[in-house]
Design a protein around this motif. Structure first.
Motif, short mmCIF file in Angstrom:
data_model
loop_
_atom_site.label_atom_id
_atom_site.label_comp_id
_atom_site.label_asym_id
_atom_site.label_seq_id
_atom_site.Cartn_x
_atom_site.Cartn_y
_atom_site.Cartn_z
N ASN A 43 0.83 -1.37 -0.05
CA ASN A 43 0.00 0.07 -0.01
C ASN A 43 0.95 1.29 -0.20
O ASN A 43 0.72 2.20 0.58
N ILE A 44 1.81 1.35 -0.88
CA ILE A 44 2.66 2.52 -0.94
C ILE A 44 2.80 2.69 -2.46
O ILE A 44 2.63 1.93 -3.45
N LYS A 45 3.38 3.89 -2.82
CA LYS A 45 3.33 4.33 -4.25
C LYS A 45 4.63 3.37 -4.67
O LYS A 45 5.67 2.92 -4.48
N ILE A 46 4.36 3.36 -6.35
CA ILE A 46 5.46 2.70 -7.13
C ILE A 46 6.68 3.09 -7.11
O ILE A 46 7.92 2.56 -6.99
N SER A 47 6.82 4.40 -7.12
CA SER A 47 7.96 5.22 -7.04
C SER A 47 8.51 4.86 -5.94
O SER A 47 9.94 4.93 -5.67
N THR A 48 8.09 5.02 -4.74
CA THR A 48 8.49 4.66 -3.38
C THR A 48 9.32 3.17 -3.37
O THR A 48 10.37 3.16 -2.99
N VAL A 49 8.56 2.14 -3.95
CA VAL A 49 9.24 0.86 -4.14
C VAL A 49 10.60 1.00 -4.84
O VAL A 49 11.56 0.34 -4.62
N GLY A 50 10.44 1.76 -6.10
CA GLY A 50 11.53 1.89 -7.00
C GLY A 50 12.71 2.48 -6.21
O GLY A 50 14.04 2.11 -6.39
N THR A 51 12.66 3.50 -5.25
CA THR A 51 13.56 4.20 -4.73
C THR A 51 14.18 3.30 -3.63
O THR A 51 15.37 3.09 -3.49
N HIS A 52 13.35 2.49 -2.87
CA HIS A 52 13.72 1.51 -2.12
C HIS A 52 14.52 0.22 -2.65
O HIS A 52 15.60 -0.09 -2.18
N LYS A 53 14.12 -0.11 -3.94
CA LYS A 53 14.99 -0.98 -4.59
C LYS A 53 16.22 -0.60 -4.96
O LYS A 53 17.27 -1.27 -4.90
N SER A 54 16.32 0.70 -5.54
CA SER A 54 17.61 1.21 -5.87
C SER A 54 18.69 1.27 -4.48
O SER A 54 19.77 0.95 -4.80
N ILE A 55 18.06 1.72 -3.58
CA ILE A 55 18.91 1.83 -2.29
C ILE A 55 19.23 0.46 -1.97
O ILE A 55 20.44 0.24 -1.31
N VAL A 56 18.41 -0.53 -1.91
CA VAL A 56 18.80 -1.91 -1.52
C VAL A 56 20.06 -2.46 -2.36
O VAL A 56 20.99 -2.95 -2.06
N LYS A 96 23.55 -5.82 -8.86
CA LYS A 96 22.90 -4.96 -10.11
C LYS A 96 21.62 -5.41 -10.46
O LYS A 96 21.11 -4.47 -11.34
N ASN A 97 21.21 -6.58 -10.14
CA ASN A 97 19.59 -6.91 -10.61
C ASN A 97 19.13 -7.99 -9.51
O ASN A 97 19.84 -8.33 -8.64
N VAL A 98 17.88 -8.34 -9.94
CA VAL A 98 17.27 -9.24 -8.76
C VAL A 98 17.93 -10.68 -8.67
O VAL A 98 18.02 -11.26 -7.85
N LEU A 99 18.53 -11.05 -9.89
CA LEU A 99 19.15 -12.52 -10.01
C LEU A 99 20.40 -12.45 -8.98
O LEU A 99 20.53 -13.36 -8.43
N GLU A 100 21.36 -11.52 -9.04
CA GLU A 100 22.21 -11.30 -8.01
C GLU A 100 21.73 -11.07 -6.57
O GLU A 100 22.24 -11.65 -5.55
#
Length: 225
Positions: A190-203, A210-214
Motif C-alpha cells: 500500500n505504497i507508491k510505485i515510485s517509493t518501491v523503486g527508490t527502496h529497490k535502488s537503495i537496496v 546490479k539486478n534481482v538475480l544477483e
C-alpha cells in the motif's frame, strides 16, 4: 477475415469497455459478451458453446477454479488472463488450470492486441513480467540446489542482510526474490510505485548487486548454509 466471438469478464466496467474497444479495432468481434462476476461468466460460457476467446480479469476471484470449470464445458476455448498486477504463484496456478495467456494492466494497447492475436491463433502468450519471474524462479531453484549440495564449500561465510536493510527494505527484498513486480509490491504494501523503486535502488546499492538475480543469489547465500 475471421469473425470472433469474445467474452470479456471483469468486475470493472471501464476495463471491460476498454478491452472490447481494443479488440473491436483490430478484430471482427461478433456478439461480444460482458460479465462482471464468476457466476455470470460461467453461465455465459455454458450458454455460448461457440465462444472463441474468454478474457478474465483477476479481480473476479478464484480464477484457477473458474478456468478449470470453463475447460470442462469448453475445452477448446482460448483463455487470456488480464490481471491487475503480477502475483507469481497466482499466475502459475492460472496457467496450470488451463489459461492460454497472461498479461497485466501495465500492458500497452499494442501488447494487449498482440496477446489476443497470439491466443486466438492457438499460441501461448506470457507477458515479460511473468517471463522474468519464471526465470528468477528457475535461477532461485538452481541456487538452492547448489547451496544444499554435499559438495558445498563449508568455509563459505554468508553476507548478512539484516544488518544492512531497514524493515521496509527487507519486506521489499522478500517480494523481489519471489518474483513480484514493482507495481505488485506497491499494491501489497500500500505504497507508491515510485517509493518501491527508490527502496529497490537503495537496496541494490547497499548490497552491491546490479539486478534481482544477483540479489537472489546473495539472499540464499545468506540463508542457506
Amino acid at each position: 477475415m475471421n469473425k470472433w466471438k469474445i467474452l470479456i469478464a471483469d468486475s470493472h466496467a471501464i476495463v471491460r469497455v476498454g478491452l472490447l474497444e481494443l479488440a473491436s479495432e483490430s478484430f471482427i468481434v461478433e456478439e461480444p459478451i460482458q460479465t462482471s462476476s464468476l457466476d455470470e461468466t460461467l453461465l455465459a460460457v455454458k450458454q455460448n458453446s461457440d465462444l472463441n476467446l474468454v478474457i478474465l480479469g483477476s479481480n473476479l476471484g478464484q480464477l484457477d477454479e473458474l478456468i478449470g470449470d470453463i475447460r470442462e464445458f469448453s475445452p477448446k476455448v482460448r483463455i487470456l488472463v488480464f490481471a491487475k498486477n503480477l502475483h507469481y504463484p497466482h499466475a502459475i496456478s492460472y496457467l496450470i488450470a488451463g489459461a492460454n495467456g497472461f498479461l497485466t494492466q501495465n500492458a500497452s494497447a499494442e501488447e494487449i492486441v498482440g496477446a489476443i492475436t497470439k491466443v486466438l491463433n492457438n499460441e501461448r502468450y506470457l507477458c515479460l513480467e511473468l517471463l522474468e519471474a519464471m526465470a528468477q524462479e528457475t535461477f532461485l531453484n538452481n541456487v538452492h540446489r547448489r547451496k544444499i549440495s554435499p559438495h558445498k564449500n563449508k568455509t563459505d561465510t554468508p553476507n548478512s542482510l539484516n544488518d544492512k536493510l531497514s524493515k521496509r527494505q527487507k519486506e521489499i527484498v522478500d517480494y523481489l526474490i519471489k518474483g513480484e513486480s514493482v507495481s505488485a509490491i506497491a499494491s501489497h504494501l500500500n505504497i507508491k510505485i515510485s517509493t518501491v523503486g527508490t527502496h529497490k535502488s537503495i537496496v541494490f546499492e547497499k548490497l552491491g548487486v546490479k539486478n534481482v538475480l544477483e540479489l537472489i543469489e546473495m539472499y540464499y547465500g545468506d540463508l542457506v548454509m
